[in-house]
Motif scaffolding. Sequence first.
Motif, PDB file in Angstrom:
ATOM      1  N   HIS A 125      -1.630   7.112   3.745  1.00 42.95           N
ATOM      2  CA  HIS A 125      -2.970   7.533   4.160  1.00 42.95           C
ATOM      3  C   HIS A 125      -4.051   6.850   3.331  1.00 42.95           C
ATOM      4  CE1 HIS A 125      -6.020  10.158   5.860  1.00 42.95           C
ATOM      5  NE2 HIS A 125      -6.488  10.340   4.646  1.00 42.95           N
ATOM      6  N   ASN A 126      -5.058   6.355   4.007  1.00 44.61           N
ATOM      7  CA  ASN A 126      -6.237   5.789   3.355  1.00 44.61           C
ATOM      8  C   ASN A 126      -7.371   5.844   4.365  1.00 44.61           C
ATOM      9  OD1 ASN A 126      -8.291   4.121   2.286  1.00 44.61           O
ATOM     10  ND2 ASN A 126      -6.797   2.916   1.129  1.00 44.61           N
ATOM     11  N   LYS A 127      -8.235   6.850   4.236  1.00 44.72           N
ATOM     12  CA  LYS A 127      -9.267   7.072   5.254  1.00 44.72           C
ATOM     13  C   LYS A 127     -10.285   5.941   5.317  1.00 44.72           C
ATOM     14  CE  LYS A 127     -12.064  10.036   2.198  1.00 44.72           C
ATOM     15  NZ  LYS A 127     -13.341   9.387   2.220  1.00 44.72           N
ATOM     16  N   ASP A 128     -10.387   5.166   4.240  1.00 40.50           N
ATOM     17  CA  ASP A 128     -11.353   4.068   4.218  1.00 40.50           C
ATOM     18  C   ASP A 128     -10.800   2.774   4.810  1.00 40.50           C
ATOM     19  OD1 ASP A 128     -13.279   5.657   2.918  1.00 40.50           O
ATOM     20  OD2 ASP A 128     -12.329   5.260   0.971  1.00 40.50           O
ATOM     21  N   ARG A 129      -9.469   2.704   4.974  1.00 38.78           N
ATOM     22  CA  ARG A 129      -8.851   1.496   5.507  1.00 38.78           C
ATOM     23  C   ARG A 129      -7.804   1.865   6.550  1.00 38.78           C
ATOM     24  NH1 ARG A 129      -6.420  -2.360   1.193  1.00 38.78           N
ATOM     25  NH2 ARG A 129      -5.585  -0.407   0.378  1.00 38.78           N
TER      26      ARG A 129
ATOM     27  N   ASP B 153       0.817  -1.220   0.000  1.00 41.35           N
ATOM     28  CA  ASP B 153       0.000   0.000   0.000  1.00 41.35           C
ATOM     29  C   ASP B 153       0.847   1.265   0.000  1.00 41.35           C
ATOM     30  OD1 ASP B 153       0.993  -0.235   2.584  1.00 41.35           O
ATOM     31  OD2 ASP B 153      -0.770   0.698   3.475  1.00 41.35           O
TER      32      ASP B 153
END
Length: 344
Positions: free
Chosen positions: A187-191, A150
């Motif tokens: 950064h990944n606000k959904d995960r 990621d």
Amino acid sequence: MGHTPKKGWSKERKADLRNRILTSAKKEEELRLRRRRRQFYGAAAALLPIVLTVGYFFNASKAEPTIDQFVRNMPTATPQNPDKVTVILGEGNQVALDEDEGRVEYSETGSNVSMGNGKSIEQRLGDTDKPTFNTVMVPYGKRSFIKLSDGTKVWINSGSKLVFPAAFSKKSREVYLEGEAIFEVAHNKDRPFRVKSSKQSIEVLGTVFNVSHYSEDEVMQTVLKSGSIRITYENEDEGFLMKPGTLSSFNKKSKKISTQEVDPDDYFSWRDGFLTLDNSSLGEIASRLSRYYNKPIFFGDNELAYQTFSGRLDLSEDMVRVLRTIKETTDFQIVENKESILLK
């Protein structure tokens, strides 16, 4: 010969510390077998329950296993080259890195793995609902840099192990750490990204922090440099939020939690080859140097281990020269032999 304030460094202790990153799954295996027996007897109780149970386990087999389950049930892995950074791929294949600071980078799909020694390896990934877990094992005296699929960057310190999916699922991003590492999370606000260990869980969206959780240390520490994280220790339900510039400590014996404001750079300096000290005891310093250089330090005088020091040590120097730098502020002798160092 004297003892360090942390149980001493006998040959047996040295062997134990050297192999601590090799997970011993004996107790977990016994628990797993007992669970299997309970499932078997429950399924055999009657014909109709058999049909229902088979359907249940068929569906459960498709469920995404958690990283905690994988770590509990993973077989004991013995590196073929115990003095080198070792990557264990999903099929159990091992790749040893020759560099002192082994570098490993994963493609976005996780199927291609680039090694710092110039190797590029393709690994076969299974069902997308069943993540393929990889493990990086870093012995004492070595370090490693990992770029996960990621984009998250991880610097792993000596005597540590990191378990992670080759490719993260659409639902979560979780890794499991034993030892010490610096995380720069993509950064990944959904995960949200979670760093788990035996006694804590850290949840982040995108941030930079250092975690130190060696199993032989009485206190585990987390330092936040930027962003925000929620840290939850064992026997807690919700945990608490940390802000940048904060150190959170958890005493594994007393279960006491404490926080204080610190300069985060002091706790990140090992990544750049330095050790920053702020009223650190010589016993603590000896423990950290022993891991970094892979050579145990003994004390001929226990009182010496409790003296404190402040300053900055250049770890590009050899171990004795680093100790001589500390010796300039106090009076002790350095006795070196092939296997260890004695301070008296």
